[in-house]
Design an enzyme around this catalytic site. Structure first.
Site, PDB file in Angstrom:
ATOM      1  N   ASP A  35       0.840  -1.201   0.000  1.00 29.11           N
ATOM      2  CA  ASP A  35       0.000   0.000   0.000  1.00 29.11           C
ATOM      3  C   ASP A  35       0.871   1.244   0.000  1.00 29.11           C
ATOM      4  OD1 ASP A  35      -2.318  -1.423   0.064  1.00 29.11           O
ATOM      5  OD2 ASP A  35      -2.731  -1.124   2.192  1.00 29.11           O
ATOM      6  N   SER A  49     -10.399  11.086 -12.025  1.00 29.35           N
ATOM      7  CA  SER A  49     -11.823  10.705 -11.883  1.00 29.35           C
ATOM      8  C   SER A  49     -12.048   9.560 -10.898  1.00 29.35           C
ATOM      9  CB  SER A  49     -12.468  10.418 -13.249  1.00 29.35           C
ATOM     10  OG  SER A  49     -11.639   9.653 -14.076  1.00 29.35           O
ATOM     11  N   ASP A 147     -12.736  11.011   6.092  1.00 30.63           N
ATOM     12  CA  ASP A 147     -13.136   9.657   6.500  1.00 30.63           C
ATOM     13  C   ASP A 147     -13.024   8.642   5.363  1.00 30.63           C
ATOM     14  OD1 ASP A 147     -13.721   9.568   9.106  1.00 30.63           O
ATOM     15  OD2 ASP A 147     -15.902   9.482   8.913  1.00 30.63           O
ATOM     16  N   ASN A 148     -12.827   9.148   4.156  1.00 33.74           N
ATOM     17  CA  ASN A 148     -12.899   8.274   2.982  1.00 33.74           C
ATOM     18  C   ASN A 148     -11.532   7.839   2.471  1.00 33.74           C
ATOM     19  OD1 ASN A 148     -15.746   8.413   2.772  1.00 33.74           O
ATOM     20  ND2 ASN A 148     -15.555  10.461   1.894  1.00 33.74           N
ATOM     21  N   GLN A 306     -14.234  11.072  16.959  1.00 31.61           N
ATOM     22  CA  GLN A 306     -13.877  11.369  15.553  1.00 31.61           C
ATOM     23  C   GLN A 306     -12.449  11.899  15.424  1.00 31.61           C
ATOM     24  OE1 GLN A 306     -15.674  10.689  12.619  1.00 31.61           O
ATOM     25  NE2 GLN A 306     -16.726   9.477  14.147  1.00 31.61           N
ATOM     26  N   ASP A 317     -11.080  -4.769   6.579  1.00 30.63           N
ATOM     27  CA  ASP A 317     -10.166  -5.920   6.660  1.00 30.63           C
ATOM     28  C   ASP A 317      -9.923  -6.300   8.118  1.00 30.63           C
ATOM     29  OD1 ASP A 317      -9.910  -5.722   3.920  1.00 30.63           O
ATOM     30  OD2 ASP A 317      -8.000  -4.658   3.978  1.00 30.63           O
TER      31      ASP A 317
END
Length: 362
Positions: A35, A49, A147-148, A306, A317
């Site tokens: 990663d 995109s 958060d994404n 948060q 995972d």
């Protein structure tokens, strides 16, 4: 009478014996990836995109993305790949014995491949990689915004896994036979569906537990045939709310209610009738949904500040890893879910799918 009084002791042992942890009790097979993660901006997502929360396979238009990510942002490298993450988390939760978890996948003979081997060894996972030199070790760009996380996987070597050159070899297949629980992420259906089916058949015929993850919306859309070929063998199916919605649409379920989707998925045709299918859908900070033959239940996730959330990549995972760590010992499903929530809550406070030295799960 003395004999009768002593009787319960051996009986108790009998019950516990099959649940004893041992090496190679859990088997996983998937795409080992390195990663490359960074916090990016909306412009970067728009340029390529990308949706803020998605998992896709890299295409030609993403060639420059990997280079630009490294040049433009502060990147971190972590050993990744969905199944490998889950297997590592399960091993971390289990702690002892080392090598309770086995992992198969394909890497290149290169620097990134060496990193993956080292990281697997450090995590005490019994990794047996198929190594080839036609393709470099696969990478996955994790583009984080708030958060994404948008994931773009360049499978490369991971795509070169060959059943006949690795899984079928006696020394490797023996490790599959030792496993009580098998877990494969749906992602691997894009690489070697025949390997997935071989493991699924074996589990079904020998009453082992076969578990699968929906992994990403594109699996249900573009690999529907492979997915539905393996579905009758799936004892436990994992997925998140987005994947569940796409799966439902592709299957013509005609409902957007996640509990209904879980129920309908649970009721799909099943081969091994000794085990009823269980369906588990996570929903980020919303309740986790579990469907069994008799009911659909919602489980609240752990309260999380948060401000403590650093990186939600790997949360799904980690949930699976925590869940599997208890499943191998035959713990109740509620305990498996609790362990999944615990593992996910730890992982989202750290970058990448990494964890502290020891778990604090009781």
């Amino acid at each position: 009478m003395a004999a009768a009084e002593e009787e319960p002791k051996p009986k108790k042992l009998k019950v516990e014996a099959p649940q004893a942890l041992r090496e190679n009790i859990l088997f996983g097979m998937g795409n080992p990836l390195l990663d490359i993660s960074a916090v990016v901006d909306k412009d970067f997502l728009d340029k390529y995109s990308l949706k803020p929360n998605d998992q896709i396979l890299a295409e030609d238009k993403h060639k420059e993305l990997f280079d630009e990510l490294v040049k433009k942002f502060k990147v971190e490298y972590h050993a990744g790949g969905s199944t490998q993450n889950s297997i590592k988390v399960a091993q971390w939760m289990i702690q002892q014995p080392h090598k309770a978890a086995t992992f198969f996948g394909c890497i290149g003979i290169d620097k990134f491949g060496e990193i993956l081997k080292r990281k697997a060894a450090e995590a005490h996972v019994d990794a047996h990689y198929y190594e080839q030199n036609e393709q470099p070790t696969g990478t996955c760009a994790a583009c984080i915004t708030g958060d994404n996380r948008s994931l773009i996987a360049n499978l490369a070597a991971a795509n070169c896994y060959k059943k006949e050159k690795h899984l079928d070899l006696e020394k490797n297949w023996m490790l599959v036979e030792k496993a009580r629980v098998c877990y494969i992420a749906g992602f691997f259906l894009t690489v070697s569906p025949e390997s997935v089916l071989k493991v699924a058949h074996h589990a079904s015929e020998n009453n082992r537990i076969f578990t699968l993850n929906l992994s990403a919306p594109f699996i249900s859309q573009f690999y529907k045939e492979s997915l539905m070929k393996v579905m009758p063998y799936v004892d436990i199916l994992f997925g998140n709310e987005t994947e569940a919605a796409t799966f439902a649409r592709e299957q013509g379920f005609e409902t957007k209610d996640i509990k209904e989707i879980a129920k309908k998925t649970q009721a799909l045709p099943k081969m091994n009738s000794k085990r009823q299918r269980i369906v588990i859908f996570t929903q980020g900070r919303d309740d986790t949904i579990m469907a069994t033959e008799s009911e659909v239940t919602a489980f609240a996730v752990l309260d999380q500040d948060q401000k403590e959330i650093i990186d939600t990549n790997g949360a799904g995972d980690a949930f699976v890893g925590g869940f599997l760590s208890q499943l191998v010992s035959d713990k109740p499903l509620t305990e498996c879910i609790r362990a999944g929530h615990y593992a996910a809550s730890i992982i989202i406070r750290r970058t990448g799918c990494t964890f502290p030295e020891k778990p604090d799960f009781h």
